[in-house]
Enzyme design. Structure first.
Site, short mmCIF file in Angstrom:
data_model
loop_
_atom_site.label_atom_id
_atom_site.label_comp_id
_atom_site.label_asym_id
_atom_site.label_seq_id
_atom_site.Cartn_x
_atom_site.Cartn_y
_atom_site.Cartn_z
N ASP A 46 34.54 -19.26 10.28
CA ASP A 46 35.58 -20.04 10.98
C ASP A 46 35.24 -21.52 10.84
OD1 ASP A 46 37.67 -19.29 13.63
OD2 ASP A 46 37.08 -21.37 13.22
N ALA A 95 42.18 -16.17 9.79
CA ALA A 95 42.18 -17.64 9.81
C ALA A 95 43.52 -18.21 9.36
CB ALA A 95 41.06 -18.18 8.91
N GLU A 97 46.40 -21.81 10.27
CA GLU A 97 47.05 -22.74 11.19
C GLU A 97 48.19 -21.93 11.77
OE1 GLU A 97 46.40 -25.77 12.21
OE2 GLU A 97 44.64 -26.07 10.95
N THR A 147 52.58 -12.08 10.53
CA THR A 147 53.43 -12.31 11.70
C THR A 147 54.85 -11.77 11.50
OG1 THR A 147 54.49 -14.09 12.96
CG2 THR A 147 53.87 -14.62 10.72
N ASP A 148 55.54 -11.52 12.61
CA ASP A 148 56.95 -11.12 12.53
C ASP A 148 57.84 -12.28 12.08
OD1 ASP A 148 56.79 -12.65 14.86
OD2 ASP A 148 57.67 -11.14 16.18
N GLU A 149 57.31 -13.52 12.18
CA GLU A 149 58.16 -14.68 11.88
C GLU A 149 58.57 -14.75 10.42
OE1 GLU A 149 57.32 -18.38 13.63
OE2 GLU A 149 56.50 -17.51 15.46
N TYR A 173 55.50 -23.07 9.31
CA TYR A 173 54.44 -22.07 9.58
C TYR A 173 54.83 -20.72 8.98
CZ TYR A 173 52.23 -18.24 12.16
OH TYR A 173 51.60 -17.06 12.49
N LYS A 177 53.06 -18.38 6.01
CA LYS A 177 52.58 -17.00 6.23
C LYS A 177 53.28 -16.05 5.24
CE LYS A 177 50.02 -15.62 8.86
NZ LYS A 177 48.54 -15.50 8.86
N TYR A 366 55.22 -33.31 23.76
CA TYR A 366 56.05 -33.31 24.96
C TYR A 366 56.56 -34.70 25.31
CZ TYR A 366 54.63 -28.54 25.07
OH TYR A 366 54.43 -27.24 24.71
P1 NAD Z 1 44.40 -19.49 16.41
O1 NAD Z 1 45.08 -20.76 16.01
O2 NAD Z 1 44.06 -19.27 17.84
O3 NAD Z 1 43.04 -19.33 15.59
C1 NAD Z 1 42.94 -19.63 14.23
C2 NAD Z 1 41.46 -19.69 13.87
O4 NAD Z 1 41.36 -19.94 12.47
C3 NAD Z 1 40.70 -20.81 14.59
O5 NAD Z 1 39.48 -20.33 15.11
C4 NAD Z 1 40.47 -21.84 13.50
O6 NAD Z 1 39.27 -22.60 13.69
C5 NAD Z 1 40.39 -20.96 12.26
N1 NAD Z 1 40.74 -21.69 11.04
C6 NAD Z 1 41.83 -22.47 10.81
N2 NAD Z 1 41.78 -22.98 9.57
C7 NAD Z 1 40.66 -22.50 8.98
C8 NAD Z 1 40.08 -22.63 7.71
N3 NAD Z 1 40.66 -23.41 6.76
N4 NAD Z 1 38.94 -21.98 7.43
C9 NAD Z 1 38.35 -21.20 8.36
N5 NAD Z 1 38.85 -21.05 9.61
C10 NAD Z 1 40.00 -21.68 9.91
O7 NAD Z 1 45.32 -18.34 15.83
P2 NAD Z 1 45.66 -16.91 16.44
O8 NAD Z 1 46.79 -17.05 17.38
O9 NAD Z 1 44.42 -16.26 16.88
O10 NAD Z 1 46.23 -16.19 15.13
C11 NAD Z 1 45.34 -15.52 14.25
C12 NAD Z 1 46.13 -14.92 13.11
O11 NAD Z 1 47.11 -14.03 13.63
C13 NAD Z 1 46.89 -15.94 12.27
O12 NAD Z 1 46.82 -15.54 10.93
C14 NAD Z 1 48.31 -15.87 12.80
O13 NAD Z 1 49.24 -16.21 11.79
C15 NAD Z 1 48.40 -14.40 13.14
N6 NAD Z 1 49.35 -14.04 14.21
C16 NAD Z 1 49.29 -14.68 15.41
C17 NAD Z 1 50.14 -14.27 16.43
C18 NAD Z 1 50.11 -14.91 17.79
O14 NAD Z 1 50.99 -14.62 18.61
N7 NAD Z 1 49.14 -15.75 18.12
C19 NAD Z 1 51.06 -13.23 16.21
C20 NAD Z 1 51.10 -12.62 14.94
C21 NAD Z 1 50.22 -13.02 13.95
O1 DAU Z 2 55.93 -14.24 16.59
C1 DAU Z 2 54.58 -14.36 16.28
C2 DAU Z 2 54.18 -15.80 16.37
O2 DAU Z 2 54.12 -16.11 17.75
C3 DAU Z 2 52.85 -16.10 15.70
O3 DAU Z 2 52.95 -15.83 14.33
C4 DAU Z 2 52.44 -17.56 15.94
O4 DAU Z 2 51.16 -17.79 15.40
C5 DAU Z 2 52.42 -17.80 17.42
O5 DAU Z 2 52.15 -19.17 17.68
C6 DAU Z 2 53.75 -17.42 18.07
O6 DAU Z 2 54.82 -18.34 17.68
P1 DAU Z 2 55.91 -18.81 18.72
O7 DAU Z 2 56.51 -20.06 18.24
O8 DAU Z 2 56.84 -17.70 19.06
O9 DAU Z 2 54.96 -19.04 20.01
P2 DAU Z 2 54.93 -20.17 21.11
O10 DAU Z 2 54.00 -19.71 22.18
O11 DAU Z 2 54.68 -21.53 20.54
O12 DAU Z 2 56.41 -20.15 21.69
C7 DAU Z 2 56.95 -18.98 22.27
C8 DAU Z 2 58.37 -19.29 22.68
O13 DAU Z 2 58.33 -20.22 23.77
C9 DAU Z 2 59.19 -19.94 21.59
O14 DAU Z 2 60.53 -19.45 21.68
C10 DAU Z 2 59.14 -21.42 21.92
C11 DAU Z 2 59.04 -21.42 23.44
N1 DAU Z 2 58.28 -22.54 24.05
C12 DAU Z 2 57.04 -22.79 23.57
C13 DAU Z 2 56.30 -23.82 24.08
C14 DAU Z 2 54.92 -24.13 23.57
C15 DAU Z 2 58.83 -23.27 25.07
O15 DAU Z 2 59.96 -23.01 25.52
N2 DAU Z 2 58.09 -24.29 25.60
C16 DAU Z 2 56.85 -24.61 25.14
O16 DAU Z 2 56.25 -25.59 25.66
#
Ligand code: NAD
Ligand code: DAU
Length: 373
Positions: A46, A95, A97, A147-149, A173, A177, A366
């Site tokens: 990481d 890993a 963004e 991701t579902d996105e 993003y 992905k 914000y």
């Molecule tokens: P996060 O942003 O919390 O963590 C990402 C981690 O990757 C961090 O620890 C960061 O330091 C590391 N990282 C970033 N760039 C790097 C690099 N170049 N080399 C090595 N490490 C690096 O993300 P998360 O929410 O834990 O998501 C993890 C994975 O799951 C991602 O691939 C994301 O697309 C996927 N995902 C997330 C969600 C969600 O809701 N959070 C849902 C579906 C899929």
């Molecule tokens: O669907 C999976 C994805 O979910 C992952 O792939 C991404 O890594 C993860 O970040 C997440 O993306 P979203 O954009 O859906 O998550 P976020 O928590 O940023 O936002 C969730 C919803 O809430 C979205 O519709 C935007 C809204 N939102 C978000 C923030 C941060 C607000 O209304 N206010 C806010 O301040």
């Protein structure tokens, strides 16, 4: 697919390279895997960007089976060296963004890590496992977390996304992905790299960085700050408790068929505003002497996210019927557990909130939306 065959019914995991294991889902997964797999060793690579923290890895069970390496997945030499030196049989690639709003304000790091970084990992794995033949007898595996996105946005009456829904990513993003998923498929198809891929919906739970909706709302409400809801707040996400995601990935690793994609989701689809109101109600109950009660009065409707996807929903029939997985938590119990976790981890919160980078991000995202404290 060239050279790919179905996995054995149960795969033996041994030396695992987890990327992004200091982030939200990655750290939960490392903790989960150490608990359920007594014979593995995890090498956790990481870069510790703003989203990663060693604070997330403090309470690991049996931590001598975990080795942390600070480094970038784009560093091809480092990755190849790790694969060879530790005889890695499984790569689990978290890993990335990961924050949509950041990708809108600055997409460049997303291209670098999500696309170039995934390419570096795939090519390093192909070099060491396939070209040099440096792989375990059972065969290696590259598991990609997505991701579902990538599927785009659903209209009100549309059926949920299935594994054959065409890709239509909308944010920078999601586009990166989608590109990484396609690279994984291409390496499987062209070079025979053994892979599995999971596309998951929105996770929430312990250790989530407070730039995402649920932890942001919990932390802001605790501090009496505004709760910024984008647009009309009627956008829908398919919320999944993070431990359920970890269970699903583990099952796919052990029993999933090579070359296959599995959708993972929570069967939980309330609108954002409902989620925020539910969090406020839980806080009203769990923090009865708070000066900020009722917390719902802190809700502030703010400018929408550009290109905001309206609705996500996952069809989880494939993973349910093939592997027997379904989520154990619904939002009622998952949100309560999550709020309780944040209430019990004030030191973790203080560390994150005190980072200058975090506060700069809050001002940038914000401030532009006119959120006033
Ligand atoms: P996060 O942003 O919390 O963590 C990402 C981690 O990757 C961090 O620890 C960061 O330091 C590391 N990282 C970033 N760039 C790097 C690099 N170049 N080399 C090595 N490490 C690096 O993300 P998360 O929410 O834990 O998501 C993890 C994975 O799951 C991602 O691939 C994301 O697309 C996927 N995902 C997330 C969600 C969600 O809701 N959070 C849902 C579906 C899929
Ligand atoms: O669907 C999976 C994805 O979910 C992952 O792939 C991404 O890594 C993860 O970040 C997440 O993306 P979203 O954009 O859906 O998550 P976020 O928590 O940023 O936002 C969730 C919803 O809430 C979205 O519709 C935007 C809204 N939102 C978000 C923030 C941060 C607000 O209304 N206010 C806010 O301040």
């Amino acid at each position: 697919m060239a050279g790919l065959s179905p996995a054995a019914s149960e795969v033996n995991l041994k030396n695992i390279l987890v990327t992004g294991g200091a982030g939200f889902i990655g750290s939960n997964f490392v903790r989960y895997l150490l608990e359920v797999e007594p014979n593995i060793h995890i090498f956790n690579l990481d870069a510790l960007t703003y989203a990663g923290s060693l604070e997330n890895l403090k309470d690991l069970p049996d931590s001598k089976r975990h080795t942390f390496i600070q480094g970038d997945i784009c560093d091809r030499t480092l990755v190849e060296d790790l694969l060879r030196r530790h005889q890695i049989d499984t790569v689990i690639h978290f890993a990335a963004e990961s924050h949509v709003d950041r990708s809108i304000l600055g997409p460049a790091p997303f291209i670098q890590t999500n696309v170039v970084g995934t390419f570096a990992l795939l090519d390093a794995a192909s070099q060491v496992w396939l070209r040099e033949g440096n792989a375990s007898a059972e065969g290696p595996r590259f598991h990609h977390i997505s991701t579902d996105e990538v599927y785009g946005s659903l209209g009100p009456g549309d059926p949920p996304f299935s594994e054959v829904t065409p890709y239509a990513p909308n944010s920078p993003y999601a586009a990166t992905k989608a590109a990484s998923d396609q690279l994984v498929r291409a390496y499987g198809h062209t070079y025979g790299l053994p892979f599995t891929l999971t596309n998951c919906s929105n996770n929430y739970g312990p250790y989530q960085f407070p730039e995402k909706l649920i932890p942001l709302m919990i932390l802001n409400a605790l501090q009496g700050k505004p709760l910024p809801v984008y647009g009309d707040g009627m956008q829908v996400r398919d919320w999944l408790y993070v431990v359920d995601h970890c269970e699903a990935v583990h099952l796919v690793l052990r029993k999933g068929r090579l070359g296959e994609t599995y959708n993972i989701g929570g069967n939980n689809q309330p609108a954002n505003l409902e989620i925020v109101q539910e969090i406020c109600a839980i806080l009203d109950e769990l923090v009865p002497y708070s000066a900020h009660r009722p917390h719902a009065k802190l809700v502030q409707m703010v400018a929408d996210r550009p290109g905001h996807d309206r609705r996500y929903g996952m069809d989880i029939n494939k993973i349910q019927t093939e592997l027997g997985w379904k989520p154990r938590h619904d939002t009622a119990n998952g949100l309560r557990d999550t709020v309780k976790w944040y209430l019990a981890h004030r030191a973790w919160i203080e560390t994150i909130l005190s980072r200058r980078e975090y506060n700069q991000w809050v001002d940038q995202n914000y401030g532009e939306r006119g959120v006033k404290e």
